[in-house]
Design a protein around this motif. Structure first.
Motif, PDB file in Angstrom:
ATOM      1  N   PRO A  40      66.808  61.575  36.411  1.00 26.30           N
ATOM      2  CA  PRO A  40      67.872  61.087  35.796  1.00 26.30           C
ATOM      3  C   PRO A  40      67.104  61.803  34.253  1.00 26.30           C
ATOM      4  O   PRO A  40      67.164  61.337  33.736  1.00 26.30           O
ATOM      5  CB  PRO A  40      68.340  60.286  35.782  1.00 26.30           C
ATOM      6  N   TYR A  41      67.002  63.003  34.390  1.00 23.78           N
ATOM      7  CA  TYR A  41      65.915  62.903  32.678  1.00 23.78           C
ATOM      8  C   TYR A  41      67.032  61.830  31.440  1.00 23.78           C
ATOM      9  O   TYR A  41      67.151  62.002  30.378  1.00 23.78           O
ATOM     10  CB  TYR A  41      65.758  63.604  32.504  1.00 23.78           C
ATOM     11  N   GLY A  42      68.543  62.929  31.558  1.00 25.69           N
ATOM     12  CA  GLY A  42      69.554  62.351  30.288  1.00 25.69           C
ATOM     13  C   GLY A  42      68.943  60.975  30.448  1.00 25.69           C
ATOM     14  O   GLY A  42      69.087  60.552  28.980  1.00 25.69           O
ATOM     15  N   THR A  43      69.588  60.195  31.477  1.00 23.52           N
ATOM     16  CA  THR A  43      69.354  59.222  31.187  1.00 23.52           C
ATOM     17  C   THR A  43      68.373  57.978  30.297  1.00 23.52           C
ATOM     18  O   THR A  43      68.284  57.282  29.300  1.00 23.52           O
ATOM     19  CB  THR A  43      69.382  57.767  33.020  1.00 23.52           C
ATOM     20  N   VAL A  44      67.728  58.617  31.034  1.00 21.33           N
ATOM     21  CA  VAL A  44      66.110  58.214  30.632  1.00 21.33           C
ATOM     22  C   VAL A  44      65.734  58.580  29.025  1.00 21.33           C
ATOM     23  O   VAL A  44      65.083  58.021  28.041  1.00 21.33           O
ATOM     24  CB  VAL A  44      64.905  59.087  31.419  1.00 21.33           C
ATOM     25  N   ALA A  45      66.027  60.041  28.154  1.00 19.23           N
ATOM     26  CA  ALA A  45      66.754  60.523  27.596  1.00 19.23           C
ATOM     27  C   ALA A  45      67.212  59.184  26.587  1.00 19.23           C
ATOM     28  O   ALA A  45      66.577  58.453  25.161  1.00 19.23           O
ATOM     29  CB  ALA A  45      66.770  61.926  27.445  1.00 19.23           C
ATOM     30  N   VAL A  46      68.049  59.244  27.118  1.00 20.91           N
ATOM     31  CA  VAL A  46      69.393  58.151  26.129  1.00 20.91           C
ATOM     32  C   VAL A  46      68.243  56.543  25.930  1.00 20.91           C
ATOM     33  O   VAL A  46      68.290  55.923  25.083  1.00 20.91           O
ATOM     34  CB  VAL A  46      70.778  57.730  26.920  1.00 20.91           C
ATOM     35  N   ASN A  47      67.612  56.250  27.291  1.00 22.90           N
ATOM     36  CA  ASN A  47      67.058  54.802  26.821  1.00 22.90           C
ATOM     37  C   ASN A  47      66.154  54.171  26.665  1.00 22.90           C
ATOM     38  O   ASN A  47      66.221  53.658  25.194  1.00 22.90           O
ATOM     39  CB  ASN A  47      67.126  54.407  28.662  1.00 22.90           C
ATOM     40  N   LEU A  48      65.650  56.047  25.829  1.00 21.80           N
ATOM     41  CA  LEU A  48      63.737  56.413  25.119  1.00 21.80           C
ATOM     42  C   LEU A  48      64.706  55.830  23.645  1.00 21.80           C
ATOM     43  O   LEU A  48      63.810  55.371  23.265  1.00 21.80           O
ATOM     44  CB  LEU A  48      63.250  56.639  25.859  1.00 21.80           C
ATOM     45  N   ILE A  49      65.952  56.987  23.962  1.00 22.08           N
ATOM     46  CA  ILE A  49      65.727  57.301  21.988  1.00 22.08           C
ATOM     47  C   ILE A  49      66.637  56.098  21.969  1.00 22.08           C
ATOM     48  O   ILE A  49      66.368  55.712  20.733  1.00 22.08           O
ATOM     49  CB  ILE A  49      66.969  58.023  22.399  1.00 22.08           C
ATOM     50  N   GLY A  50      67.386  55.444  22.553  1.00 22.79           N
ATOM     51  CA  GLY A  50      67.873  54.050  21.966  1.00 22.79           C
ATOM     52  C   GLY A  50      66.961  52.642  21.835  1.00 22.79           C
ATOM     53  O   GLY A  50      67.304  52.101  21.081  1.00 22.79           O
ATOM     54  N   CYS A  51      66.385  53.339  22.638  1.00 20.08           N
ATOM     55  CA  CYS A  51      65.497  51.968  22.123  1.00 20.08           C
ATOM     56  C   CYS A  51      64.522  52.098  20.759  1.00 20.08           C
ATOM     57  O   CYS A  51      63.614  51.343  20.140  1.00 20.08           O
ATOM     58  CB  CYS A  51      64.095  51.850  24.041  1.00 20.08           C
ATOM     59  N   LEU A  52      63.890  53.110  20.549  1.00 18.27           N
ATOM     60  CA  LEU A  52      63.047  54.208  19.481  1.00 18.27           C
ATOM     61  C   LEU A  52      64.121  53.686  18.005  1.00 18.27           C
ATOM     62  O   LEU A  52      63.606  52.840  17.746  1.00 18.27           O
ATOM     63  CB  LEU A  52      62.697  55.331  19.416  1.00 18.27           C
ATOM     64  N   LEU A  53      65.222  53.664  18.496  1.00 22.28           N
ATOM     65  CA  LEU A  53      66.437  53.924  16.884  1.00 22.28           C
ATOM     66  C   LEU A  53      66.354  52.035  17.476  1.00 22.28           C
ATOM     67  O   LEU A  53      66.332  51.491  15.950  1.00 22.28           O
ATOM     68  CB  LEU A  53      67.812  54.260  17.828  1.00 22.28           C
ATOM     69  N   ILE A  54      66.597  51.136  18.013  1.00 20.17           N
ATOM     70  CA  ILE A  54      66.893  49.564  17.893  1.00 20.17           C
ATOM     71  C   ILE A  54      65.562  48.899  17.440  1.00 20.17           C
ATOM     72  O   ILE A  54      66.180  48.677  16.433  1.00 20.17           O
ATOM     73  CB  ILE A  54      67.635  49.255  19.421  1.00 20.17           C
ATOM     74  N   PHE A  76      74.939  48.303  16.200  1.00 20.13           N
ATOM     75  CA  PHE A  76      74.017  47.441  16.921  1.00 20.13           C
ATOM     76  C   PHE A  76      74.580  47.570  18.266  1.00 20.13           C
ATOM     77  O   PHE A  76      74.199  47.735  19.375  1.00 20.13           O
ATOM     78  CB  PHE A  76      73.303  46.260  16.071  1.00 20.13           C
ATOM     79  N   VAL A  77      75.657  46.792  17.994  1.00 20.73           N
ATOM     80  CA  VAL A  77      76.744  46.598  18.756  1.00 20.73           C
ATOM     81  C   VAL A  77      77.601  48.115  19.277  1.00 20.73           C
ATOM     82  O   VAL A  77      78.105  48.211  19.983  1.00 20.73           O
ATOM     83  CB  VAL A  77      77.905  45.633  18.310  1.00 20.73           C
ATOM     84  N   GLY A  78      77.993  48.293  17.894  1.00 24.26           N
ATOM     85  CA  GLY A  78      78.943  50.107  17.981  1.00 24.26           C
ATOM     86  C   GLY A  78      78.158  50.732  18.787  1.00 24.26           C
ATOM     87  O   GLY A  78      78.124  51.276  19.699  1.00 24.26           O
ATOM     88  N   ILE A  79      77.699  51.853  17.677  1.00 20.30           N
ATOM     89  CA  ILE A  79      76.243  53.144  17.868  1.00 20.30           C
ATOM     90  C   ILE A  79      76.092  52.482  18.589  1.00 20.30           C
ATOM     91  O   ILE A  79      76.080  53.148  19.994  1.00 20.30           O
ATOM     92  CB  ILE A  79      76.233  52.971  16.484  1.00 20.30           C
ATOM     93  N   LEU A  80      74.838  50.965  19.129  1.00 23.00           N
ATOM     94  CA  LEU A  80      73.773  51.189  19.464  1.00 23.00           C
ATOM     95  C   LEU A  80      74.551  50.693  21.010  1.00 23.00           C
ATOM     96  O   LEU A  80      73.970  51.085  22.490  1.00 23.00           O
ATOM     97  CB  LEU A  80      72.420  50.427  19.271  1.00 23.00           C
ATOM     98  N   GLY A  81      75.068  49.828  21.354  1.00 19.64           N
ATOM     99  CA  GLY A  81      76.228  49.460  22.859  1.00 19.64           C
ATOM    100  C   GLY A  81      76.293  50.429  23.958  1.00 19.64           C
ATOM    101  O   GLY A  81      77.083  50.401  24.350  1.00 19.64           O
ATOM    102  N   THR A  84      73.709  52.561  24.374  1.00 17.95           N
ATOM    103  CA  THR A  84      73.017  52.568  25.747  1.00 17.95           C
ATOM    104  C   THR A  84      73.127  51.024  25.769  1.00 17.95           C
ATOM    105  O   THR A  84      72.092  50.963  24.238  1.00 17.95           O
ATOM    106  CB  THR A  84      71.122  53.417  25.634  1.00 17.95           C
ATOM    107  N   THR A  85      73.037  50.432  26.361  1.00 19.52           N
ATOM    108  CA  THR A  85      72.390  48.659  26.167  1.00 19.52           C
ATOM    109  C   THR A  85      71.242  48.600  26.728  1.00 19.52           C
ATOM    110  O   THR A  85      70.605  47.272  26.090  1.00 19.52           O
ATOM    111  CB  THR A  85      74.083  47.947  27.476  1.00 19.52           C
ATOM    112  N   PHE A  86      70.187  48.795  27.218  1.00 16.93           N
ATOM    113  CA  PHE A  86      69.564  48.896  27.514  1.00 16.93           C
ATOM    114  C   PHE A  86      68.302  48.832  26.830  1.00 16.93           C
ATOM    115  O   PHE A  86      67.957  48.085  26.613  1.00 16.93           O
ATOM    116  CB  PHE A  86      68.458  50.685  28.379  1.00 16.93           C
ATOM    117  N   SER A  87      68.733  49.664  24.846  1.00 20.16           N
ATOM    118  CA  SER A  87      67.951  49.373  24.377  1.00 20.16           C
ATOM    119  C   SER A  87      68.162  48.213  23.493  1.00 20.16           C
ATOM    120  O   SER A  87      67.355  47.249  23.250  1.00 20.16           O
ATOM    121  CB  SER A  87      68.303  49.933  22.951  1.00 20.16           C
ATOM    122  N   THR A  88      69.203  47.200  24.102  1.00 24.32           N
ATOM    123  CA  THR A  88      69.526  45.596  23.381  1.00 24.32           C
ATOM    124  C   THR A  88      68.542  45.218  24.254  1.00 24.32           C
ATOM    125  O   THR A  88      67.781  44.014  23.888  1.00 24.32           O
ATOM    126  CB  THR A  88      71.020  45.389  23.053  1.00 24.32           C
TER     127      THR A  88
END
Length: 131
Positions: A40-54, A76-81, A84-88
């Protein structure tokens, strides 16, 4: 009774809209780049980008001492939440580790991954039970 601040709710909600739409667009783009993959590359991309951003934004907020509570909620809660909550989850686990709480960081990681999978399974079982 819970004290609810309408401004904070609107800030989180508007950020959540931006995050959720961004998640969808990035996920669709990532999947389009590898259309026949089983991963599931879409989820992988979103989670990794979210982690970098947070990580970047938390570091930036700490270094710059940006403390406006509504702005932090928006980001943090709005945009990143909404994105992806994986980043949090990853950021909180990192902070535990960084603050010398190795066992707590491992416990947080293990607890959420293992019980997350168990609860997904349980949800499926409940549907099967009542179908």
């Amino acid at each position: 009774m819970m004290n609810v601040d309408l401004i904070k709710i609107l800030v989180v909600g508007s950020g959540g809209f931006i995050g959720a739409v961004s998640r969808y667009l990035i996920s669709v783009f990532a999947i389009s780049q590898v259309p026949h993959s089983k991963l599931p590359y879409g989820t992988v991309a979103v989670n990794l980008i979210g982690c970098l951003l947070i990580g970047f934004l938390a570091g930036l907020f700490e270094i710059k001492s940006w403390a406006n509570p509504e702005f932090r909620l928006f980001i943090f809660v709005g945009i990143l939440g909404g994105f992806t909550t994986f980043s949090t989850f990853s950021h909180e686990t990192f902070l535990l580790f960084e603050n010398g709480k190795l066992l707590m960081s491992i416990a947080n990681l293990s607890f959420q991954v293992i019980f997350g999978l168990v609860f997904v399974w349980l949800g499926y079982q409940l549907v099967r039970l009542f179908s």
